[in-house]
Design an enzyme around this catalytic site. Structure first.
Site, PDB file in Angstrom:
ATOM      1  N   SER A 133      -8.280   3.088 -14.179  1.00  0.00           N
ATOM      2  CA  SER A 133      -6.974   3.231 -13.505  1.00  0.00           C
ATOM      3  C   SER A 133      -5.874   3.205 -14.557  1.00  0.00           C
ATOM      4  CB  SER A 133      -6.746   2.084 -12.534  1.00  0.00           C
ATOM      5  OG  SER A 133      -7.779   2.041 -11.597  1.00  0.00           O
ATOM      6  N   GLU A 185      -1.410   0.542 -17.100  1.00  0.00           N
ATOM      7  CA  GLU A 185      -2.358  -0.567 -17.296  1.00  0.00           C
ATOM      8  C   GLU A 185      -2.915  -0.600 -18.728  1.00  0.00           C
ATOM      9  OE1 GLU A 185      -5.217  -1.696 -14.061  1.00  0.00           O
ATOM     10  OE2 GLU A 185      -6.655  -1.436 -15.689  1.00  0.00           O
ATOM     11  N   ARG A 212      -3.898  -8.427 -13.028  1.00  0.00           N
ATOM     12  CA  ARG A 212      -4.148  -7.611 -14.237  1.00  0.00           C
ATOM     13  C   ARG A 212      -3.311  -8.107 -15.429  1.00  0.00           C
ATOM     14  NH1 ARG A 212      -7.368  -6.402 -10.852  1.00  0.00           N
ATOM     15  NH2 ARG A 212      -7.798  -4.326 -10.033  1.00  0.00           N
TER      16      ARG A 212
END
Ligand code: FAD
Ligand code: NAP
Length: 338
Positions: free
Chosen positions: A237, A333, A164
């Site tokens: 998320s 995130e 990520r």
């Protein structure tokens, strides 16, 4: 070049946060991007890039020129009998592109179906799902450098991809506007069905499944499991799955034998953040207009008029509780858009 002033971005972010950009422009080509950047410079304004707004937290007001890439097009180049290079414009929708590739016999992206957002943003956090990440399929990309005002090509290795992560989310954050991404895809079907939820959805014959069947199974699971942002505003998320040392994992497992974890190299484990958050008592809780989704503890939703501060306050409380219980620092995130 059509620059709009005091533009509402409520429809440009999946958390549906109320936000106003002082200046906003859609750019469909290198020329219109260059023109907009020169204009911003003449006004002494910062430039920020907004795709589909599915991985950002927008502040109430943005004193900058917000550039929204709408560059379109999908072009093909055959490499050999088994591989093609597929170049896609930053403004194409990600799910549209995945479906296009599967339909035309270019395989590899099917596990990434139904991820919201634009193709230009896909490399930024190296999007991933069900065991596939775009880093495994990106050949190169072209991006406009806001500092030198020139076009640059990045090879896969120059993108600094990690879990990520990429250079575009970290050391070069805000410096480049990605205009095209080139994928190396296979014309030979090879499916990845290692994730238990995916193989279960495909039934007994998961390894014999076609890429289209894999894509449809991913669409089916995601549609059932994840809240649709158009009805329940969210940014997917909210925290990354933390990677911790084996020693730390063993210590936690003594007290919590059920902790779900996956190998992440020889010395580390990836722990399910959703489990940590649920174990810390946050699943289904609401604080003001911010709710932790009752079905999916990783998803924070805006169930009313929440703003960026409300979202960050709840996120920080979750981080503090998880840290005090497990000694694990959760990392957010989505990032603040600034
Ligand atoms: P934005 O949110 O607009 O921008 C994200 C960041 O990228 C910002 O920093 C922005 O400045 C930058 N950016 C955007 N476009 C460009 C460009 N052209 N050039 C340079 N920088 C740019 N992510 C996953 O990895 N896996 C998932 O399975 C997944 N599922 C999701 C499910 C839901 C319901 C939601 C809401 C989100 C999910 N996400 C997932 C997160 C998100 O969809 C991805 O990160 C997506 O790539 C963001 O695209 P976007 O166009 O909306 O980017
Ligand atoms: P899930 O299937 O319930 O699994 C929970 C977590 O365990 C996932 O986050 C996944 O990590 C990990 N996992 C499961 N099986 C694994 C395996 N065989 N090997 C390694 N790790 C494994 O997850 P979910 O929440 O429904 O999401 C499904 C997939 O979509 C995941 O890949 C997830 O990342 C992705 N997704 C991402 C977002 C986002 O905004 N980033 C939103 C929704 C879904 P990983 O997350 O590392 O894959």
């Amino acid at each position: 070049m059509h620059i709009e002033t005091n533009k509402s971005l409520a429809d440009f972010n999946t958390l549906a946060l109320a936000s106003t950009a002082r200046f906003f422009v859609s750019v469909d080509s290198l020329e219109s991007l260059r023109e907009s950047v020169v204009w911003a410079e003449s006004q002494n304004l910062d430039v920020l890039v907004l795709g589909g707004g599915s991985n950002v937290i927008l502040p109430g007001s943005i004193n900058a020129l917000v550039i929204h890439p709408t560059v379109k097009g999908i072009d093909l180049e055959k490499v050999n009998e088994d591989d093609v290079l597929v170049t896609v414009g930053a403004g194409e929708g990600w799910h549209y592109f995945v479906s296009y590739c599967v339909e035309h016999g270019f395989f590899g992206l099917e596990n990434l179906a139904l991820i919201p957002g634009s193709c230009g943003a896909a490399p930024v956090q190296n999007i991933g799902a069900y065991g596939v990440e775009v880093k495994d399929l990106i050949h190169s990309l072209s991006a406009f450098d806001l500092e030198t005002q020139s076009l640059r090509t990045f090879s896969n290795s120059e993108c600094g991809f990690a879990y990520r992560e990429s250079v575009f989310k970290n050391q070069h954050k805000g410096r480049y506007v990605i205009l095209h991404v080139v994928f190396r895809l296979s014309t030979v079907p090879k499916v990845n069905v290692l994730y238990p939820a995916l193989s279960a959805a495909l039934g007994g014959n998961s390894h014999g499944a076609t890429p289209k069947q894999v894509m449809d199974a991913v669409i089916g699971i995601r549609s059932k499991k994840l809240p649709d942002p158009s009805r329940v505003p969210n940014a997917g998320s909210f925290f990354k799955n933390p990677i911790i040392s084996i020693e730390h994992y063993i210590a936690i497992k003594e007290t919590y034998p059920d902790i779900p974890a996956y190998d992440a190299g020889a010395a580390h484990k990836k722990v399910a953040a959703a489990w940590l958050i649920e174990s810390a008592g946050w699943k289904g809780r609401a604080v003001g207009d911010v709710e932790i989704h009752p079905e999916h503890a990783l998803v924070l939703t805006n169930c009313g008029q929440a703003d960026a501060d409300d979202i960050f306050a709840v996120a920080q409380n979750i981080q503090a509780d998880v840290f005090s219980k497990f000694g694990i620092q959760l990392e957010m995130e989505p990032q603040l858009f600034c």
